[in-house]
Write a protein that holds these residues in place. Sequence first.
Motif, PDB file in Angstrom:
ATOM      1  N   ALA A 160      -5.547   2.912 -12.992  1.00  0.00           N
ATOM      2  CA  ALA A 160      -6.690   3.768 -12.677  1.00  0.00           C
ATOM      3  C   ALA A 160      -7.955   2.918 -12.691  1.00  0.00           C
ATOM      4  CB  ALA A 160      -6.810   4.911 -13.674  1.00  0.00           C
ATOM      5  N   THR A 217      -0.636   0.217  -4.747  1.00  0.00           N
ATOM      6  CA  THR A 217      -1.927   0.899  -4.818  1.00  0.00           C
ATOM      7  C   THR A 217      -2.042   1.650  -6.148  1.00  0.00           C
ATOM      8  OG1 THR A 217      -1.675   1.279  -2.446  1.00  0.00           O
ATOM      9  CG2 THR A 217      -3.461   2.457  -3.559  1.00  0.00           C
ATOM     10  N   VAL A 220      -7.308  -1.125  -2.546  1.00  0.00           N
ATOM     11  CA  VAL A 220      -7.384  -0.240  -1.373  1.00  0.00           C
ATOM     12  C   VAL A 220      -8.001  -0.936  -0.170  1.00  0.00           C
ATOM     13  CG1 VAL A 220      -7.436   1.875  -2.722  1.00  0.00           C
ATOM     14  CG2 VAL A 220      -9.587   0.710  -2.194  1.00  0.00           C
ATOM     15  N   ILE A 276       1.196   9.455   0.139  1.00  0.00           N
ATOM     16  CA  ILE A 276       0.577  10.609  -0.516  1.00  0.00           C
ATOM     17  C   ILE A 276       1.110  11.904   0.093  1.00  0.00           C
ATOM     18  CG2 ILE A 276      -1.608  11.828  -0.879  1.00  0.00           C
ATOM     19  CD1 ILE A 276      -2.981   9.074  -0.943  1.00  0.00           C
ATOM     20  N   GLY A 302      -2.954  11.847  -7.129  1.00  0.00           N
ATOM     21  CA  GLY A 302      -3.996  12.837  -7.408  1.00  0.00           C
ATOM     22  C   GLY A 302      -3.731  14.216  -6.850  1.00  0.00           C
ATOM     23  N   THR A 361     -11.911  10.898 -12.579  1.00  0.00           N
ATOM     24  CA  THR A 361     -11.487  12.161 -11.994  1.00  0.00           C
ATOM     25  C   THR A 361     -10.436  12.781 -12.918  1.00  0.00           C
ATOM     26  OG1 THR A 361      -9.645  11.192 -10.761  1.00  0.00           O
ATOM     27  CG2 THR A 361     -11.820  11.211  -9.673  1.00  0.00           C
ATOM     28  N   LEU A 411      -0.691   4.291   0.254  1.00  0.00           N
ATOM     29  CA  LEU A 411      -1.591   5.347   0.730  1.00  0.00           C
ATOM     30  C   LEU A 411      -0.895   6.303   1.697  1.00  0.00           C
ATOM     31  CD1 LEU A 411      -4.877   3.278   1.242  1.00  0.00           C
ATOM     32  CD2 LEU A 411      -4.413   4.962  -0.559  1.00  0.00           C
ATOM     33  N   LEU A 422      -4.719   7.097  -7.660  1.00  0.00           N
ATOM     34  CA  LEU A 422      -5.168   7.508  -6.325  1.00  0.00           C
ATOM     35  C   LEU A 422      -4.043   8.168  -5.545  1.00  0.00           C
ATOM     36  CD1 LEU A 422      -7.149   4.283  -5.333  1.00  0.00           C
ATOM     37  CD2 LEU A 422      -8.087   6.406  -6.259  1.00  0.00           C
ATOM     38  N   ILE A 423      -2.837   7.664  -5.723  1.00  0.00           N
ATOM     39  CA  ILE A 423      -1.694   8.165  -4.950  1.00  0.00           C
ATOM     40  C   ILE A 423      -1.236   9.519  -5.457  1.00  0.00           C
ATOM     41  CG2 ILE A 423       0.673   7.643  -4.219  1.00  0.00           C
ATOM     42  CD1 ILE A 423      -1.576   5.750  -3.174  1.00  0.00           C
ATOM     43  N   SER A 467       0.834  -1.194   0.000  1.00  0.00           N
ATOM     44  CA  SER A 467       0.000   0.000   0.000  1.00  0.00           C
ATOM     45  C   SER A 467       0.874   1.251   0.000  1.00  0.00           C
ATOM     46  CB  SER A 467      -0.908   0.017   1.234  1.00  0.00           C
ATOM     47  OG  SER A 467      -1.594   1.259   1.304  1.00  0.00           O
ATOM     48  N   GLU A 477      -7.268  10.773 -12.665  1.00  0.00           N
ATOM     49  CA  GLU A 477      -7.321   9.476 -13.344  1.00  0.00           C
ATOM     50  C   GLU A 477      -7.162   9.640 -14.855  1.00  0.00           C
ATOM     51  OE1 GLU A 477     -10.078   7.039 -10.123  1.00  0.00           O
ATOM     52  OE2 GLU A 477     -11.031   8.349 -11.593  1.00  0.00           O
TER      53      GLU A 477
END
Length: 454
Positions: free
Chosen positions: A119, A79, A209, A34, A86, A126, A31, A83-84, A29, A129
């Motif tokens: 993605a 991950t 996630v 970020i 963004g 988004t 997350l 997402l990371i 992960s 993405e």
Amino acid sequence: MINIFEVNETNKMIEQENLDVRTITMGISLLDCIDSDLDIMNEKIYNKITTKAKDLVATGDKIAAEFGIPVVNKRVSVTPIALIGGVACHTTEDFVSIAKTLDRAAKTIGVNFIGGYSALVCKGMTPAEELLIRSIPQALAVTERVCSSVNVGSTKTGINMDAVKLMGEIVLATAEASKEQDSLGCAKLVVFCNAPDDNPFMAGAFHGVTEADCIINVGVSGPGVVKTALESVRGADFQTLCEMIKRTAFKVTRVGQLVAQEASRRLNVPFGIVDLSLAPTPAIGDSVAEILEEIGLERVGAPGTTAALALLNDQVKKGGVMAAQAVGGLSGAFIPVSEDQGMIDSVNLGALTLEKLEAMTCVCSVGLDMIAIPGDTKASTIAGIIADESAIGMINQKTTAVRVIPVIGKGVGETVEFGGLLGYAPIMPVNQFSCDAFVERGGRIPAPIHSFKN
């Protein structure tokens, strides 16, 4: 208790029938990496991967040496980077910098592939993405070990046709960006419907996630083992055939479970799943196509092929699920053209077409995999192929995927050489009738009625 007969039997599988553990994949992960500062985030990403996975390759090699079980690949999934990145990424070049960081980390720890430049856009995109997706051609052209995937649909949400259209363009752009290598970049790009969070196989692996901070997933293989077992029941009825496949799948999966447990213990990382997939290689005798022919087909592609594949897939799952603590990923039988000598032979003989392969994907583990097509194929045609596969996955509540390679400068009748596990492939013809108006509609194909289960 394990007896000496079972030990000898397993040794024979390894030495003569191409049994191996195809991959130990560590999911990590990102997350907690970020950050709004791109440089700081890249540093965090590199440090976390190289810390968590520093012993992955050495551990896999030690297990292989001590147990005498080949562990072919050691890999990492992360991950989804959309997402990371963004917060910190505002251009495609920003995302490409993360791809370079992933590639550098993969080289440092010695893995052959790192997956997760991904993605998940099955319901919408988004801005971040979309930026990541548009960066894929450049990212795969400037890296060696990074793999990318995009999930464009699911049974629960339907199919994002805006993303499908875009991915048709991206596949073609990726082919163009790596045309000096026979469009090899497309071999590292998969478009999914119903992508699983715990797939250990490249190029579609990413760390979902919902997963723990770090996890070990293992993918087994063994088409040669199954084929050899079926030779002993040649001419028997379907009940006998199915029983033999189940028993063989159980034995193959036990090997994967053993390696997974050892890797988990030695790396002090929780065990995730064993993926039951029969994954072929270009090696002679390591072919899913040859299993189907042993079941009774003159060549893969003949009438009865889809039924034979459905039988094989189901029995592999029934046998394997009893042998592992937890199964997941894709699990079943892969039908990649370039990685399976039997598939290649059937294409060259005219027995196997793109349309028959699509029919087979209704019952296999994944979808249209490692298929070389003419380099002048239109982006809208590729989008139509992606839409068809996504519809099969969405309606049947299964994972489907497209990994096609439009080889720039080559056409039907020519061959492309990828090398290694990726093998080689004949360029297959694609239906020339247009689906432009269909692809141009945009929007989203709604989820099927059976998706509503609340």
